[in-house]
Write a protein that holds these residues in place. Structure first.
Motif: not given
Length: 483
Positions: A459-463
């Motif tokens: 999720g953080y990578e996508f953010y």
């Protein structure tokens, strides 16, 4: 001149049913005329279902007399015209913690617009694919859509009503040209009845043309507004998340006043100034005329000759086909266009990015990070906001989930405490999860916690990719996606 079939013994005794047939199509056709320029002027044809139309729209007239003639609940005009009644998706405010289980019809229209636009083929798509993560765990693919609102100066200070400009922005010539076909053919049927002295059929057709035209004009003479509450000027940012159909999260970012247009908005339909006008009584009189039309058909068509009955039936068939065509128009799509045209959106368009994440957990982490108004703000405030969203969108009553949420809260506190010009890369920031607490858990729970930690990292990578995409294309539309 002697009429054709003058001496035929056959009689089309249809007067007793024509007032009921085609009523639903006629009502549905009237519901779309608010969205097209000049549509209220194009009802001059002998529409079937006069009794059903009168019974439905007669409830708009407000007085004891009209309530006696057309009993039933006095529904708001917006509900009778199909602009109210749907249940909207639940909403959770990230900062305020406001929870709404039903955002109403406007929330439903907005969420449907975002959901459909995200999968529409007519919008361009800029995909960013990370080949190293193609084998990541996937449970249920989630759509996340980020929509940015902005505060705009109001043209109606002191009120919470935004007038909605009706009428299709496209050229009105096409709908006018199509409407002229049934109008012309109905008039032709009426003229033929007059030429062959079929006066009963002539009178019934002409009276039906006038009744339907007048009813369309009065019912179409409404003003539509978007009602939305005005919060205190000291209210915190209205950032929040709409959950639509369990597979879509819509992150709304902006002031509470702007976002209230969607989450607390309501369509209001008024006839006349402030809804107090003789137009309501005029609608009642037009409903009476439609009822009279039904009674006239009942008595006069059976005593007309066969040719007059055929002309009358032909006018109804032509009008029914036209009403069926109008009924086939997607009125929810018209409502979506009307709403999106008047929402206080950034750059006057539904800016944002559509992302598809492999699991619900990763989608919630991404939506949470996008929804926090200031990741460099107060760490404790950000942690409390994160806990509220996680408790709202994910399970909380198991030991593993409790441990996972504590880890996420810790990472958000760490991310908020670090003074970076922008969030660090996934390999460098706190969401790399170099270590986490899985002590005291059984082996199966440890594996589940590891999967959930991997989801949070994803999720953080996508953010981080989302921020880069916004920097490269600051005005990208909802069609932009990360896969």
């Amino acid at each position: 001149m002697e009429a054709p079939l003058k001496h035929a013994n056959f009689n089309l005794n249809i007067g007793g049913i024509v007032g009921f047939l085609g009523g639903e199509e006629a009502i549905s056709a009237m519901e779309s005329m608010h969205f097209y320029r000049y549509r209220k002027w194009l009802g001059w044809y002998n529409s079937p279902g006069s009794y059903t139309i009168a019974k439905h729209y007669g409830r708009l007239a407000r007085s004891r007399i009209w309530d006696g003639i057309y009993p039933g609940p006095n529904d708001e005009p917006a509900k009778l015209l199909g602009m109210d009644g749907e249940q909207g998706p639940p909403y959770r405010g990230i900062i305020s913690g406001t929870t709404l289980n039903d955002t109403g019809h406007v929330g439903h229209v907005f969420a449907q617009y975002c959901h459909n636009l995200a999968t529409s083929e007519e919008h361009s798509s800029n995909s960013v694919v990370d080949e190293s993560t193609t084998n990541e765990r996937t449970t249920k693919v989630m759509n996340v859509i980020i929509v940015d609102f902005e505060e705009k100066a109001s043209n109606n200070e002191g009120t919470d009503l935004t007038p909605l400009a009706l009428g299709d922005t496209k050229s009105p010539l096409r709908p006018v040209a199509i409407a002229l076909v049934p109008i012309s053919l109905n008039i032709a049927c009426c003229i033929l009845c007059g030429l062959y002295r079929e006066w009963y059929a002539f009178g019934v057709i002409l009276y039906g043309i006038l009744c339907n035209g007048i009813a369309c004009y009065f019912i179409g003479s409404a003003e539509v507004f978007l009602k939305h509450p005005s919060p205190s000027e000291y209210s915190p940012p209205g950032n929040g998340i709409l959950e639509y159909k369990s597979d879509t999260l819509i992150v709304c970012r902006g002031s509470e006043r702007a976002i209230n247009h969607v989450v607390k908005g309501k369509f209001i339909v008024r006839y006349g100034k402030e809804g107090k006008d003789v137009t309501y009584h005029k609608i009642g009189f037009s409903a009476i005329s439609l009822t009279t039309q039904f009674i006239g058909q009942l008595f006069l068509i059976p005593i007309s000759d066969l040719f007059g009955q055929i002309m009358f039936l032909s006018s109804l068939a032509i009008s029914w086909i036209y009403n069926a065509y109008l009924s086939s128009i997607d009125k929810e799509q018209l409502q979506r266009r009307l709403l999106m045209k008047h929402l206080p959106l950034k750059n006057n368009q539904c800016t944002g990015t559509k992302l598809q994440l492999p699991t619900r957990t990763s989608a919630v982490v991404f939506a949470l990070l996008c929804g926090l108004p200031d990741l460099q703000g107060d760490p404790e405030t950000n942690v409390e906001c994160a806990k509220g969203i996680m408790c709202h969108l994910l399970p909380t009553n198991t030991k593993v989930w409790g441990r996972w949420q504590a880890e996420i809260a810790s990472k958000i506190r760490e991310l908020s405490s670090e003074m970076h010009p922008s969030p660090p890369r996934p390999a460098d920031g706190p969401f790399r999860f170099a270590e986490y607490d899985d002590k005291g858990l059984i082996e199966m729970d440890k594996k589940l916690l590891k999967d959930l930690i991997d989801d949070a990292r994803r999720g953080y990578e996508f953010y981080h990719k989302f921020l880069n995409l916004k920097q490269n294309a600051p005005t990208s539309g909802l069609g932009d996606s990360l896969a």
